[in-house]
Motif scaffolding. Structure first.
Motif, PDB file in Angstrom:
ATOM      1  N   UNK A 191       0.777  -1.398   0.041  1.00  0.00           N
ATOM      2  CA  UNK A 191       0.421  -0.042  -0.082  1.00  0.00           C
ATOM      3  C   UNK A 191       1.078   1.325   0.077  1.00  0.00           C
ATOM      4  N   UNK A 192       0.761   1.678  -0.765  1.00  0.00           N
ATOM      5  CA  UNK A 192       2.010   3.021  -1.285  1.00  0.00           C
ATOM      6  C   UNK A 192       1.102   4.559  -0.766  1.00  0.00           C
ATOM      7  N   UNK A 193       1.344   5.239  -0.515  1.00  0.00           N
ATOM      8  CA  UNK A 193       1.225   7.003   0.196  1.00  0.00           C
ATOM      9  C   UNK A 193       1.947   7.344  -0.994  1.00  0.00           C
ATOM     10  N   UNK A 194       1.963   8.470  -2.095  1.00  0.00           N
ATOM     11  CA  UNK A 194       2.306   9.403  -2.742  1.00  0.00           C
ATOM     12  C   UNK A 194       2.267  10.523  -2.042  1.00  0.00           C
ATOM     13  N   UNK A 195       3.543  11.021  -1.394  1.00  0.00           N
ATOM     14  CA  UNK A 195       2.322  12.233  -0.864  1.00  0.00           C
ATOM     15  C   UNK A 195       3.404  13.242  -0.589  1.00  0.00           C
ATOM     16  N   UNK A 196       3.095  14.408  -0.964  1.00  0.00           N
ATOM     17  CA  UNK A 196       3.699  15.559  -1.880  1.00  0.00           C
ATOM     18  C   UNK A 196       3.666  16.360  -0.895  1.00  0.00           C
ATOM     19  N   UNK A 197       4.986  16.979   0.023  1.00  0.00           N
ATOM     20  CA  UNK A 197       5.553  18.100   0.472  1.00  0.00           C
ATOM     21  C   UNK A 197       5.579  19.130   0.893  1.00  0.00           C
ATOM     22  N   UNK A 198       4.380  19.807  -0.189  1.00  0.00           N
ATOM     23  CA  UNK A 198       4.542  21.134  -1.188  1.00  0.00           C
ATOM     24  C   UNK A 198       5.314  22.207   0.433  1.00  0.00           C
ATOM     25  N   UNK A 199       5.623  23.082  -0.512  1.00  0.00           N
ATOM     26  CA  UNK A 199       6.228  24.248   0.549  1.00  0.00           C
ATOM     27  C   UNK A 199       5.435  25.041   0.892  1.00  0.00           C
ATOM     28  N   UNK A 200       4.841  24.652   1.255  1.00  0.00           N
ATOM     29  CA  UNK A 200       2.824  26.259   2.093  1.00  0.00           C
ATOM     30  C   UNK A 200       2.865  26.223   3.502  1.00  0.00           C
ATOM     31  N   UNK A 201       4.436  26.672   3.926  1.00  0.00           N
ATOM     32  CA  UNK A 201       4.285  27.181   4.554  1.00  0.00           C
ATOM     33  C   UNK A 201       5.560  27.676   5.387  1.00  0.00           C
ATOM     34  N   UNK A 202       6.140  28.829   6.836  1.00  0.00           N
ATOM     35  CA  UNK A 202       6.843  29.373   6.732  1.00  0.00           C
ATOM     36  C   UNK A 202       7.117  31.102   6.947  1.00  0.00           C
ATOM     37  N   UNK A 203       8.303  31.268   6.787  1.00  0.00           N
ATOM     38  CA  UNK A 203       8.873  32.319   6.622  1.00  0.00           C
ATOM     39  C   UNK A 203       8.740  33.317   5.110  1.00  0.00           C
ATOM     40  N   UNK A 204       8.852  32.263   3.831  1.00  0.00           N
ATOM     41  CA  UNK A 204       8.338  32.638   2.809  1.00  0.00           C
ATOM     42  C   UNK A 204       6.818  33.560   2.487  1.00  0.00           C
ATOM     43  N   UNK A 205       6.186  33.144   3.233  1.00  0.00           N
ATOM     44  CA  UNK A 205       4.932  33.510   3.123  1.00  0.00           C
ATOM     45  C   UNK A 205       4.415  35.061   3.686  1.00  0.00           C
ATOM     46  N   UNK A 206       5.000  34.669   4.831  1.00  0.00           N
ATOM     47  CA  UNK A 206       4.935  36.248   5.709  1.00  0.00           C
ATOM     48  C   UNK A 206       5.653  37.376   4.213  1.00  0.00           C
ATOM     49  N   UNK A 207       6.950  36.463   4.184  1.00  0.00           N
ATOM     50  CA  UNK A 207       7.162  37.590   2.841  1.00  0.00           C
ATOM     51  C   UNK A 207       6.384  38.078   2.090  1.00  0.00           C
ATOM     52  N   UNK A 208       5.484  36.885   1.248  1.00  0.00           N
ATOM     53  CA  UNK A 208       5.476  37.466   0.050  1.00  0.00           C
ATOM     54  C   UNK A 208       4.118  38.257   0.400  1.00  0.00           C
ATOM     55  N   UNK A 209       3.405  37.583   1.255  1.00  0.00           N
ATOM     56  CA  UNK A 209       1.764  38.434   2.124  1.00  0.00           C
ATOM     57  C   UNK A 209       2.179  39.802   2.075  1.00  0.00           C
ATOM     58  N   UNK A 210       2.783  39.707   2.980  1.00  0.00           N
ATOM     59  CA  UNK A 210       3.201  41.428   3.546  1.00  0.00           C
ATOM     60  C   UNK A 210       3.729  41.853   2.495  1.00  0.00           C
ATOM     61  N   UNK A 211       4.450  41.537   1.176  1.00  0.00           N
ATOM     62  CA  UNK A 211       4.838  42.232  -0.025  1.00  0.00           C
ATOM     63  C   UNK A 211       3.625  42.715  -0.969  1.00  0.00           C
ATOM     64  N   UNK A 212       2.036  41.784  -1.037  1.00  0.00           N
ATOM     65  CA  UNK A 212       1.544  41.858  -1.845  1.00  0.00           C
ATOM     66  C   UNK A 212       0.218  42.421  -0.836  1.00  0.00           C
ATOM     67  N   UNK A 213       0.259  42.923  -0.126  1.00  0.00           N
ATOM     68  CA  UNK A 213      -0.378  44.001   0.044  1.00  0.00           C
ATOM     69  C   UNK A 213       0.268  45.195  -0.311  1.00  0.00           C
ATOM     70  N   UNK A 214       1.448  45.597  -0.121  1.00  0.00           N
ATOM     71  CA  UNK A 214       1.737  46.738  -0.692  1.00  0.00           C
ATOM     72  C   UNK A 214       0.969  47.147  -2.029  1.00  0.00           C
TER      73      UNK A 214
END
Length: 633
Positions: A191-214
């Motif tokens: 039984x195989x679980x194929x997991x995509x551990x996408x980078x969807x969390x962390x500092x990068x989002x703080x950066x991006x959201x802050x930048x997009x706000x402006x």
RNA sequence: GGGGCUGUAGCUCAGCCGGAUAGAGCGACGGUUUCCUAAACCGUAGGUCGUGGGUUCGAGUCCCGCCAGCCCCGCCA
């Protein structure tokens, strides 16, 4: 392979012999020695060779050839062995060469022809079916001896792109290798679980959201307000600001905290960005025929505090410079001080090591509070080797990995350009995966059109599109998989699309040749009164082989299951590629020198059967690599 | 400074818990087509397996030193 059933006999005989030859007090030691049975290194040595006699010579204080002779005597006295093999030959300093009887080979071919799994056992069933003398197809014929599939899954963690970024060559290897390993493991019945551990969390989002706000606040409230290309540009700008502007850094960090605390506005913005990226990734996955279950870093957010608590309870935590760390054993960093894995930053935030630890903890934890995995495989670049070594050590010391469970990092080398440096576009940017795949297909199409003109063939656009797409994508996948995973590899469109050599087009062409025979065979069968079932050309015939090329093909075909077992264990797809390439070579020699459709009826039926088994093996093997085949090209 | 990976034919690479004369593809040179797709097949040339030691009956493979290249090493992922 079933042929290796000769092996236990040989082993037992040799061990018996060792018992006789040495005193009882030494038995135990030699009992464990193996006969070193391996496929013959050269065809003239037969099918298998046993090298164990050489190793035994010294402890037994006898000439190696004498030891070999004693072993051979034992083997000759065993009816089961003599039914399978010709009398063994002793060669060189003391090698024992074993040659299988043709009847044994023919019987095995017949059983493979009747077995959709082509002799590859399901995991866990192998031991039950492998009693000597049991027909290999017995498991299948007796009707699913298969125990209920193991509940504990094997997890393959692969691909793992980052949200708000496009997939690039760096994701290519992880995606293709991970998919292949998942396919092989699934085929073996896990039984195989194929997991995509996408980078969807962390500092990068703080950066991006802050930048997009402006810069582009609409992107945070409205779906698809900016397209992904712009988003990538924003991301780059955000990163620059983050590195240069301290005030921005602070705001970005606060934004991360808000997001992780579940602030509705931040969550909404995050959700939009993820959705947009996800759709973009899916286009690539669909194109490559890859299925993945997304479970990004954010999934483990609720489990992060428990990581720290657990480590604290285990007495592993040390506070150093305000950060909570676990110091690694056996790994010293600068000035001889042990190297730390930081699980909680001095500002209280968690980082990627914490997320990876939470993931390991969750994956091995029993359901329903976890996945209860029996084996977890990480397919990431070799640059992360020390990171994973550290994280794995911490997980072990924390006691999160139950006995007999496996946790493995499957590293791979970099994709390099033909200059030997990291692959870049002419302008120096990283190559987008989409562009890379496009170019492979375009080149493949150009090749095909040139050939059609040269050969004066007429094909419709749908055919051209289908063939070009299949060949182009297959070429990219195969070039990657055929290389030993651990080393860097040079990316070259010219080499991967070459029609000769160890390439996807060469293998696909072998399948096409067989399909051609099958088509013509069916047409001919319609004229004469042979069976007309296209799926069964010659399958029921009594098999008889005479030509060396037939036997070479038979011997190679029967090695399939051993290769699959090897890939499952070593997690090296290139072993399967090499096997399939060699099979194609052997088939092409056969095709070149042995007529099939024009052969006399008996030979014809046997040869058609060989063709069918070859095609089935190639299709299954390529399928496990994630490569679909063609009937014509 | 510490750690990891890599070094095999002109080029790209195999070499499966040490085993017989180190293999393939490309490229080079030379052949094969009244016949199932020649996108194929056959042959020739080309290697002191980075280097120096060691272990072993036997080392490309295991151990140690050295050289070269790439990668990683405290609050990015």
């Amino acid at each position: 392979m079933a042929l290796e059933k000769a092996f236990p006999e040989a082993a037992a005989a040799r061990q018996l012999e060792a018992t006789k030859l040495v005193g009882a007090e030494q038995q135990a030691r030699y009992w464990l020695l193996d006969p070193q049975l391996a496929p013959a290194s050269k065809p003239e040595f037969g099918d298998f060779q046993a090298n164990g006699a050489l190793a035994l010579a010294r402890p037994l204080q006898q000439p190696p050839r004498a030891v070999a002779a004693a072993i051979v005597e034992q083997l000759a006295a065993d009816p089961a062995f003599t039914a399978l093999c010709f009398p063994p030959q002793i060669a060189g300093p003391g090698f024992i060469n074993l040659t299988l009887r043709p009847e044994a080979l023919v019987a095995e071919v017949a059983s493979r022809l009747a077995d959709t799994r082509l002799g590859v056992p399901l995991a866990g069933v192998a031991a039950a079916v492998s009693g000597f003398g049991a027909a290999p197809a017995a498991g299948a014929a007796a009707g699913i001896v298969v125990p209920s599939p193991p509940a504990e899954p094997v997890i393959v963690d692969f691909s793992s792109p980052n949200i708000a970024k496009e997939m690039h060559v760096g994701h290519l290897r992880s995606t293709i290798i991970g998919d292949c390993l998942a396919r092989v493991l699934a085929f073996r019945g896990h039984a195989v679980l194929r997991l995509n551990h996408v980078g969807d969390w962390g500092t990068q989002f703080g950066m991006l959201i802050t930048h997009l706000k402006r810069e582009a606040p609409e992107a945070l409230t409205t779906a698809d307000a900016v397209d992904l290309g712009d988003l990538v540009a924003f991301y780059r700008q955000a990163k620059q600001r983050f590195d240069a502007d301290e005030a921005f850094q602070t705001t970005a960090r606060e934004e991360v905290v808000k997001l992780q605390a579940g602030d509705p506005v931040s969550r909404r913005a995050w959700q939009l960005l993820c959705d947009q990226s996800r759709r973009e990734f899916q286009l690539i996955y669909d194109r490559l025929g890859i299925e993945l279950q997304e479970r990004g870093e954010s999934f483990y957010n609720p489990y992060l505090p428990a990581v720290v608590t657990d480590l604290e309870a285990a007495g592993l935590l040390v506070i150093d410079d305000g950060a909570r760390c676990v110091f690694l054993e056996g790994v010293s960093g600068k000035e001889g001080k042990p190297l730390p894995v930081i699980v909680q930053k001095s500002d209280g935030g968690f980082n990627y090591a914490t997320t990876d630890l939470a993931a390991i903890r969750y994956r091995f934890a029993a359901a329903p509070a976890g996945d209860g995995a029996r084996r977890v495989i990480y397919v990431t670049d070799a640059g992360q080797a020390s990171h994973f070594a550290g994280v794995f050590q911490v997980a072990r010391r924390a006691g999160w990995i139950p006995e007999d469970r496996r946790l493995e990092h499957v590293p791979f080398g970099l994709v390099q350009g033909e200059d030997g440096k990291k692959l870049k576009t002419r302008s120096g940017d990283t190559v987008r995966l989409k562009d890379l795949l496009d170019e492979a297909v375009e080149r493949s199409e150009a090749d095909l059109r040139r050939r059609l003109v040269e050969e004066d063939r007429q094909e419709d656009e749908a055919f051209i599109h289908h063939v070009a797409t299949t060949v182009g994508l297959a070429a990219v996948k195969y070039a990657d998989l055929s290389q030993n995973r651990t080393t860097n590899y040079q990316f070259s469109f010219d080499r991967m699309l070459a029609l000769q050599g160890n390439t996807a087009p060469y293998l696909l062409y072998a399948v096409v040749r067989i399909a051609g025979i099958a088509r013509k065979g069916v047409e001919a069968a319609g004229a004469s009164d042979m069976g007309s079932d296209p799926g069964d050309y010659g399958g029921d015939a009594d098999l008889a082989f005479s030509e060396p090329q037939e036997w070479a093909l038979v011997r190679h075909l029967l090695g399939f299951d051993a290769v699959i077992a090897e890939v499952e264990e070593e997690l090296l797809p290139n072993r399967l590629c090499t096997y399939l390439f060699e099979l194609s070579q052997v088939f092409n020699r056969f095709y070149d020198q042995v007529p099939v459709l024009k052969a006399p009826p008996q030979a014809r039926a046997s040869r058609l059967a060989l063709c069918r088994l070859t095609a089935d093996t190639l299709k299954l093997g390529l399928g496990l690599l994630g490569i679909p085949t063609l009937e014509r090209m």
